[in-house]
Design a protein around this motif. Structure first.
Motif, short mmCIF file in Angstrom:
data_model
loop_
_atom_site.label_atom_id
_atom_site.label_comp_id
_atom_site.label_asym_id
_atom_site.label_seq_id
_atom_site.Cartn_x
_atom_site.Cartn_y
_atom_site.Cartn_z
N PHE A 140 0.83 -1.21 0.00
CA PHE A 140 0.00 0.00 0.00
C PHE A 140 0.86 1.26 0.00
CE2 PHE A 140 -3.29 -2.99 1.24
CZ PHE A 140 -4.41 -2.48 0.62
N ALA A 141 1.99 1.22 0.71
CA ALA A 141 2.88 2.38 0.78
C ALA A 141 3.48 2.69 -0.59
CB ALA A 141 3.99 2.13 1.79
N VAL A 142 3.80 1.66 -1.35
CA VAL A 142 4.35 1.85 -2.70
C VAL A 142 3.34 2.57 -3.59
CG1 VAL A 142 4.99 0.63 -4.81
CG2 VAL A 142 5.99 -0.06 -2.64
N LEU A 143 2.09 2.18 -3.49
CA LEU A 143 1.05 2.82 -4.29
C LEU A 143 0.84 4.27 -3.87
CD1 LEU A 143 -1.53 -0.10 -4.43
CD2 LEU A 143 -0.16 0.76 -6.33
N MET A 144 0.95 4.54 -2.59
CA MET A 144 0.77 5.89 -2.07
C MET A 144 1.79 6.86 -2.67
SD MET A 144 -1.17 7.32 0.55
CE MET A 144 -1.18 6.40 2.09
N LYS A 145 3.00 6.37 -2.94
CA LYS A 145 4.05 7.22 -3.49
C LYS A 145 3.66 7.82 -4.84
CE LYS A 145 8.12 4.99 -1.41
NZ LYS A 145 9.34 4.19 -1.71
N LEU A 192 1.08 9.23 -5.71
CA LEU A 192 0.32 10.47 -5.60
C LEU A 192 1.23 11.69 -5.66
CD1 LEU A 192 -2.23 9.54 -2.78
CD2 LEU A 192 -2.69 9.76 -5.22
N ASP A 193 2.41 11.58 -5.06
CA ASP A 193 3.34 12.71 -5.02
C ASP A 193 4.17 12.81 -6.30
OD1 ASP A 193 2.57 13.48 -2.46
OD2 ASP A 193 3.97 12.10 -1.52
N GLN A 194 4.62 11.65 -6.76
CA GLN A 194 5.51 11.63 -7.93
C GLN A 194 5.31 10.33 -8.69
OE1 GLN A 194 7.68 14.13 -9.03
NE2 GLN A 194 7.78 12.81 -10.82
N PRO A 195 4.77 10.39 -9.91
CA PRO A 195 4.62 9.15 -10.69
C PRO A 195 5.93 8.38 -10.79
CG PRO A 195 3.46 10.95 -11.76
CD PRO A 195 4.22 11.56 -10.60
N GLN A 196 5.88 7.11 -10.48
CA GLN A 196 7.06 6.25 -10.51
C GLN A 196 7.14 5.59 -11.90
OE1 GLN A 196 9.02 6.19 -7.46
NE2 GLN A 196 7.56 7.86 -7.13
N ILE A 197 7.73 6.30 -12.85
CA ILE A 197 7.68 5.83 -14.24
C ILE A 197 9.06 5.57 -14.84
CG2 ILE A 197 5.41 6.76 -14.81
CD1 ILE A 197 6.80 9.27 -15.87
N ASP A 198 10.10 5.47 -14.02
CA ASP A 198 11.41 5.10 -14.54
C ASP A 198 11.33 3.72 -15.20
OD1 ASP A 198 12.51 7.41 -13.69
OD2 ASP A 198 13.58 6.58 -11.96
N GLY A 199 11.75 3.63 -16.46
CA GLY A 199 11.70 2.36 -17.18
C GLY A 199 10.38 2.12 -17.88
N TRP A 200 9.39 2.96 -17.61
CA TRP A 200 8.08 2.83 -18.27
C TRP A 200 8.05 3.69 -19.53
CZ3 TRP A 200 3.64 0.18 -16.15
CH2 TRP A 200 3.92 -0.50 -14.96
N GLU A 201 7.30 3.23 -20.51
CA GLU A 201 7.18 3.93 -21.79
C GLU A 201 5.87 4.72 -21.83
OE1 GLU A 201 6.16 2.64 -26.42
OE2 GLU A 201 6.65 1.11 -24.92
N PHE A 202 5.95 6.00 -22.22
CA PHE A 202 4.72 6.77 -22.40
C PHE A 202 3.92 6.15 -23.54
CE2 PHE A 202 2.35 10.12 -24.63
CZ PHE A 202 1.49 10.51 -23.61
N PHE A 203 2.64 5.90 -23.31
CA PHE A 203 1.80 5.17 -24.27
C PHE A 203 0.82 6.09 -24.98
CE2 PHE A 203 -1.78 1.89 -24.77
CZ PHE A 203 -1.31 1.46 -26.00
N THR A 204 0.00 6.80 -24.21
CA THR A 204 -0.98 7.68 -24.84
C THR A 204 -1.55 8.64 -23.81
OG1 THR A 204 -2.98 7.73 -26.23
CG2 THR A 204 -2.98 6.17 -24.41
N GLU A 205 -2.19 9.69 -24.30
CA GLU A 205 -2.87 10.64 -23.43
C GLU A 205 -4.21 10.98 -24.05
OE1 GLU A 205 -1.97 14.78 -20.96
OE2 GLU A 205 -0.54 14.00 -22.42
N SER A 206 -5.26 10.99 -23.24
CA SER A 206 -6.60 11.23 -23.76
C SER A 206 -7.49 11.73 -22.63
CB SER A 206 -7.19 9.94 -24.35
OG SER A 206 -8.54 10.11 -24.72
N HIS A 207 -8.22 12.82 -22.88
CA HIS A 207 -9.17 13.37 -21.91
C HIS A 207 -8.53 13.60 -20.54
CE1 HIS A 207 -11.69 11.32 -24.97
NE2 HIS A 207 -12.44 12.38 -24.83
N GLY A 208 -7.29 14.10 -20.54
CA GLY A 208 -6.61 14.38 -19.27
C GLY A 208 -6.07 13.16 -18.57
#
Length: 212
Positions: free
Chosen positions: A7-12, A14-30
């Motif tokens: 649960f603590a990992v998920l809480m993080k 909220l403050d800063q998206p944990q996206i190191d190593g993740w690929e941006f995929f798409t953006e739509s309607h915010g």
């Protein structure tokens, strides 16, 4: 059921998206979606960040957890119920797939916690595939046994909800991976739109349910 650390990992997020190593995929309607390739399955795991501009987080959490209401607003939910086995609650979910594909069904455990973060209330839901001997596989329906979903909801500081979701499942069968990945690109934003509309209609639904 799930650990405090999970649960603590998920809480993080909220403050800063944990996206190191993740690929941006798409953006739509915010809504921004990132993905991470799973070499074993050839599929992607997804992280979704966005806001539900006119729905409060407590209502969003209630709608997310209300299985009976889900059957009202989600046309893909053919069968959905909760049962108890050996003192543990599990959920059975049969999902309508378009012809000629077979339906998929899920048996999973789920837990919601209401926590506090930076002075605001946060609702976190975690779900994961599990086994239940009293819910055997059905003929013609493919059992999904590799499924994980998490959802984090808090106020956006206005009249809406700040939301984060993490999602992965392997629907198996003869579905091309490109089709599954395309479905995620279109399905995630449309699901959040459906959920937003469901939240708007929730007070009226509760009123009618309490009368009956």
């Amino acid at each position: 059921m799930f650990t405090d650390d999970e649960f603590a990992v998920l809480m993080k997020e909220l403050d800063q998206p944990q996206i190191d190593g993740w690929e941006f995929f798409t953006e739509s309607h915010g809504i921004s979606i990132y993905r991470l390739y799973n070499e074993e399955s050839g599929l992607y795991e997804y992280k979704i960040y966005g806001t539900l501009s006119d729905v409060l987080p407590d209502c969003s959490a209630d709608v997310y957890m209300d299985l009976e209401y889900r059957k009202v607003w989600d046309s893909y939910a053919k069968e959905l119920y909760e049962k108890e086995e050996n003192g543990k609650k599990v959920i059975y979910w049969n999902v309508n797939y378009p012809w000629p594909m077979s339906n998929r069904d899920y048996v999973y455990k789920r837990e919601m916690r209401e926590l506090e973060h930076n002075g605001n209330k946060v609702w976190i839901v975690m779900a994961e595939s599990t086994e239940c001997l009293s819910i055997p596989e059905k003929s013609g329906v493919i059992r999904v046994d590799d499924y994980k979903q998490s959802c984090v909801l808090t106020t956006d500081g206005k009249q809406g909800s700040k939301a984060f979701m993490r999602y992965y499942d392997n629907p198996k069968g003869m579905i091309p991976t490109w089709l599954i990945n395309w479905g995620a690109k279109t399905g995630v934003p449309s699901f959040l739109t459906m959920m937003q509309e469901a939240c708007r209609g929730y007070p009226k639904y509760l009123e009618s349910r309490n009368k009956s």
